[in-house]
Design a protein around this motif. Structure first.
Motif, PDB file in Angstrom:
ATOM      1  N   VAL A  42       0.855  -1.183   0.000  1.00  0.00           N
ATOM      2  CA  VAL A  42       0.000   0.000   0.000  1.00  0.00           C
ATOM      3  C   VAL A  42       0.890   1.232   0.000  1.00  0.00           C
ATOM      4  O   VAL A  42       2.038   1.190   0.442  1.00  0.00           O
ATOM      5  CB  VAL A  42      -0.923   0.043   1.240  1.00  0.00           C
ATOM      6  N   GLY A  43       0.339   2.331  -0.504  1.00  0.00           N
ATOM      7  CA  GLY A  43       1.088   3.582  -0.485  1.00  0.00           C
ATOM      8  C   GLY A  43       2.418   3.491  -1.182  1.00  0.00           C
ATOM      9  O   GLY A  43       3.448   3.865  -0.643  1.00  0.00           O
ATOM     10  N   GLN A  44       2.419   2.985  -2.409  1.00  0.00           N
ATOM     11  CA  GLN A  44       3.683   2.750  -3.101  1.00  0.00           C
ATOM     12  C   GLN A  44       4.208   3.976  -3.834  1.00  0.00           C
ATOM     13  O   GLN A  44       4.727   3.873  -4.937  1.00  0.00           O
ATOM     14  CB  GLN A  44       3.514   1.599  -4.089  1.00  0.00           C
ATOM     15  N   GLY A  45       4.105   5.129  -3.218  1.00  0.00           N
ATOM     16  CA  GLY A  45       4.613   6.326  -3.847  1.00  0.00           C
ATOM     17  C   GLY A  45       3.645   6.888  -4.874  1.00  0.00           C
ATOM     18  O   GLY A  45       2.546   6.373  -5.075  1.00  0.00           O
ATOM     19  N   ASN A  46       4.069   7.941  -5.548  1.00  0.00           N
ATOM     20  CA  ASN A  46       3.228   8.586  -6.548  1.00  0.00           C
ATOM     21  C   ASN A  46       4.112   9.385  -7.502  1.00  0.00           C
ATOM     22  O   ASN A  46       5.280   9.664  -7.206  1.00  0.00           O
ATOM     23  CB  ASN A  46       2.188   9.484  -5.876  1.00  0.00           C
ATOM     24  N   TRP A  47       3.559   9.774  -8.614  1.00  0.00           N
ATOM     25  CA  TRP A  47       4.344  10.448  -9.642  1.00  0.00           C
ATOM     26  C   TRP A  47       4.804  11.855  -9.254  1.00  0.00           C
ATOM     27  O   TRP A  47       5.947  12.229  -9.555  1.00  0.00           O
ATOM     28  CB  TRP A  47       3.580  10.467 -10.961  1.00  0.00           C
ATOM     29  N   PRO A  48       3.981  12.681  -8.589  1.00  0.00           N
ATOM     30  CA  PRO A  48       4.501  13.991  -8.177  1.00  0.00           C
ATOM     31  C   PRO A  48       5.734  13.891  -7.278  1.00  0.00           C
ATOM     32  O   PRO A  48       6.705  14.634  -7.455  1.00  0.00           O
ATOM     33  CB  PRO A  48       3.306  14.623  -7.443  1.00  0.00           C
ATOM     34  N   SER A  49       5.691  12.950  -6.329  1.00  0.00           N
ATOM     35  CA  SER A  49       6.857  12.763  -5.452  1.00  0.00           C
ATOM     36  C   SER A  49       8.044  12.228  -6.237  1.00  0.00           C
ATOM     37  O   SER A  49       9.197  12.625  -6.006  1.00  0.00           O
ATOM     38  CB  SER A  49       6.510  11.805  -4.305  1.00  0.00           C
ATOM     39  N   ALA A  50       7.781  11.319  -7.175  1.00  0.00           N
ATOM     40  CA  ALA A  50       8.862  10.778  -7.999  1.00  0.00           C
ATOM     41  C   ALA A  50       9.507  11.864  -8.852  1.00  0.00           C
ATOM     42  O   ALA A  50      10.733  11.880  -9.040  1.00  0.00           O
ATOM     43  CB  ALA A  50       8.329   9.657  -8.893  1.00  0.00           C
ATOM     44  N   LEU A  51       8.699  12.787  -9.370  1.00  0.00           N
ATOM     45  CA  LEU A  51       9.244  13.905 -10.149  1.00  0.00           C
ATOM     46  C   LEU A  51      10.134  14.786  -9.279  1.00  0.00           C
ATOM     47  O   LEU A  51      11.195  15.237  -9.725  1.00  0.00           O
ATOM     48  CB  LEU A  51       8.106  14.724 -10.752  1.00  0.00           C
ATOM     49  N   ALA A  52       9.692  15.028  -8.039  1.00  0.00           N
ATOM     50  CA  ALA A  52      10.508  15.824  -7.121  1.00  0.00           C
ATOM     51  C   ALA A  52      11.817  15.107  -6.797  1.00  0.00           C
ATOM     52  O   ALA A  52      12.888  15.729  -6.749  1.00  0.00           O
ATOM     53  CB  ALA A  52       9.725  16.112  -5.839  1.00  0.00           C
ATOM     54  N   LEU A  53      11.752  13.795  -6.589  1.00  0.00           N
ATOM     55  CA  LEU A  53      12.956  12.997  -6.320  1.00  0.00           C
ATOM     56  C   LEU A  53      13.918  13.048  -7.499  1.00  0.00           C
ATOM     57  O   LEU A  53      15.129  13.231  -7.322  1.00  0.00           O
ATOM     58  CB  LEU A  53      12.557  11.552  -6.020  1.00  0.00           C
ATOM     59  N   PHE A  54      13.381  12.891  -8.706  1.00  0.00           N
ATOM     60  CA  PHE A  54      14.216  12.943  -9.907  1.00  0.00           C
ATOM     61  C   PHE A  54      14.852  14.318 -10.072  1.00  0.00           C
ATOM     62  O   PHE A  54      16.047  14.434 -10.371  1.00  0.00           O
ATOM     63  CB  PHE A  54      13.382  12.599 -11.139  1.00  0.00           C
ATOM     64  N   ALA A  55      14.054  15.382  -9.875  1.00  0.00           N
ATOM     65  CA  ALA A  55      14.583  16.737 -10.015  1.00  0.00           C
ATOM     66  C   ALA A  55      15.714  16.981  -9.019  1.00  0.00           C
ATOM     67  O   ALA A  55      16.747  17.577  -9.360  1.00  0.00           O
ATOM     68  CB  ALA A  55      13.461  17.758  -9.807  1.00  0.00           C
ATOM     69  N   TYR A  56      15.529  16.502  -7.793  1.00  0.00           N
ATOM     70  CA  TYR A  56      16.592  16.628  -6.788  1.00  0.00           C
ATOM     71  C   TYR A  56      17.861  15.913  -7.241  1.00  0.00           C
ATOM     72  O   TYR A  56      18.953  16.480  -7.225  1.00  0.00           O
ATOM     73  CB  TYR A  56      16.119  16.067  -5.446  1.00  0.00           C
ATOM     74  N   ALA A  57      17.718  14.640  -7.626  1.00  0.00           N
ATOM     75  CA  ALA A  57      18.888  13.824  -7.966  1.00  0.00           C
ATOM     76  C   ALA A  57      19.633  14.385  -9.177  1.00  0.00           C
ATOM     77  O   ALA A  57      20.871  14.414  -9.196  1.00  0.00           O
ATOM     78  CB  ALA A  57      18.458  12.383  -8.219  1.00  0.00           C
ATOM     79  N   ALA A  58      18.896  14.830 -10.187  1.00  0.00           N
ATOM     80  CA  ALA A  58      19.533  15.353 -11.404  1.00  0.00           C
ATOM     81  C   ALA A  58      20.243  16.673 -11.119  1.00  0.00           C
ATOM     82  O   ALA A  58      21.418  16.859 -11.487  1.00  0.00           O
ATOM     83  CB  ALA A  58      18.487  15.528 -12.499  1.00  0.00           C
TER      84      ALA A  58
END
Length: 287
Positions: A62-78
């Motif tokens: 349950v609660g396996q993340g979401n795309w807005p958070s994934a976009l924020a994670l990607f933006a941070y890492a890049a």
């Protein structure tokens, strides 16, 4: 959880956070890997380790993340990777940490929180330290790298706010890493198309895998394990040690020098943020 185990896990997590800055700078300065490839390998490695960890822990799906958070994670890492092409380890960690805290404090103000006069003084001190660090001069960090790292801190602050209070944080983090990984692959493809080449060597690959699997994947899992046993004030203030640990790592492993400007800015930024956080938590505890 015993106090000694909590302290050990917390210390390990903080070393891991500082290790991300050190590994990224080490890879981009001393190996042949490019920033896009480092980002991709880091997120892929982190996704794999976190997926294996959630399988091992048998956490509910349950609660396996979401795309807005994934976009924020990607933006941070890049942004984090491209910033460290030019920034020293200590400066990058300080800018990242300052931007994360500023984002979270700013959100609190937007949401209606009010600052105590001592907090306002701390916020002014931190902003003054940041301005002093970025003003032109011989020891000023590169502007482009600084702006990228501030953007990385903004993205990580957004990611942290979105994940606050998650019921299964390790699994949510795994889901977000899995979503962010293909975005990083797309970045590498675009980088190759734009540059006409992508570079990687064994040492750079090893540092990127270590950053993703150890200091990111396992580091976040350790932090989330310790977090429930920490007071909110403690959890916020102990992170002030991360730029200091990163600076020490840069001195020991990369031979980087700490300038007077950086030392003064660090004292102002970290001291100001500590004042905002500690006074705020004391005020909240008094109601």
């Amino acid at each position: 959880m015993s106090p000694s185990r909590t302290a050990a896990l917390t210390a390990l997590a903080l070393v891991a956070f500082a290790g991300n800055s050190l590994l990224c700078r080490l890879a981009l300065k001393h190996t042949g890997i490019d920033a896009a490839s480092f980002t991709t390998i880091r997120l892929l490695s982190g996704a794999l380790v976190l997926w294996l960890l959630t399988r091992r822990l048998r956490e509910p799906r349950v609660g396996q993340g979401n795309w807005p958070s994934a976009l924020a994670l990607f933006a941070y890492a890049a942004a984090f990777s491209f910033a460290y092409v030019s920034l020293p380890t200590a400066t990058g960690a300080l800018l990242l940490f300052g931007a994360v805290q500023a984002t979270m404090i700013g959100y609190g103000l937007w949401a209606g929180e009010r600052l105590h006069p001592a907090q306002l003084a701390g916020l002014g001190l931190a902003l003054g330290g940041l301005l002093g660090l970025l003003l032109p001069g011989l020891s000023a960090p590169p502007l482009a790298g600084s702006l990228l790292m501030l953007g990385a801190g903004l993205a990580w602050g957004v990611y942290s706010l979105r994940g606050k209070g998650a019921a299964h944080p390790t699994q949510v983090t795994a889901g977000n890493f899995l979503r962010a990984a293909p975005l990083a692959v797309a970045l590498s493809v675009m980088w190759f198309a734009f540059q006409g080449t992508a570079s990687m060597d064994k040492a750079g690959l090893a540092y990127a895998v270590a950053s993703g699997a150890l200091t990111s994947g396992l580091g976040y899992a350790v932090w989330y394990t310790a977090l429930p046993a920490l007071r909110a004030t403690t959890a916020a203030t102990v992170q002030l040690s991360v730029p200091v640990l990163a600076a020490l790592g840069g001195i020991v492993f990369l031979g980087e020098a700490v300038t007077l400007r950086l030392a003064l800015a660090s004292a102002a930024i970290l001291g100001g943020i500590a004042l905002v956080v500690v006074v705020g938590k004391r005020g909240a505890g008094g109601h």
